[in-house]
Write a protein that holds these residues in place. Sequence first.
Motif: not given
Length: 126
Positions: A81-103
């Motif tokens: 949803v926030l990708s329309f404001v361009f900050i969403g790209v960073f949110v999605v990348l952060a979620v991918v990293v958090v998923n891998i690290v904590f997993g």
Amino acid sequence: MTQTPPPPPPLNYAAPPAQLRPEDEKLWATLTHVGGILFYWLAPLIAYLVLKDRGPFVRWHTRQALNFQITLALAYVAGIVLSFVFIGVFVVLAVVVVNIVFGIIAAMAANRGEFYRYPIAIEFVK
């Protein structure tokens, strides 16, 4: 004179599932966390539904992995949803990293036989 054989004993479908051995519980708990990295919420959901009654250790880890993956799914939606404001790209990348690290951290803890709780998971499934 032929006799009819006795009827087979009735099947007890309501019998509780057999408990897993401790090493099998550790294996399935580890695979649940690794499956969460690869298949997001689908692997922990299937593991929880299949294994939740097979032992307390595997129930704990499947529940924790499922709660974490549902929390991450909400973060993915927020990022899209926030990708329309361009900050969403960073949110999605952060979620991918958090998923891998904590997993990986959770999978290693499960493999050592420790109970692990994700630090940023919302408790949806109790």
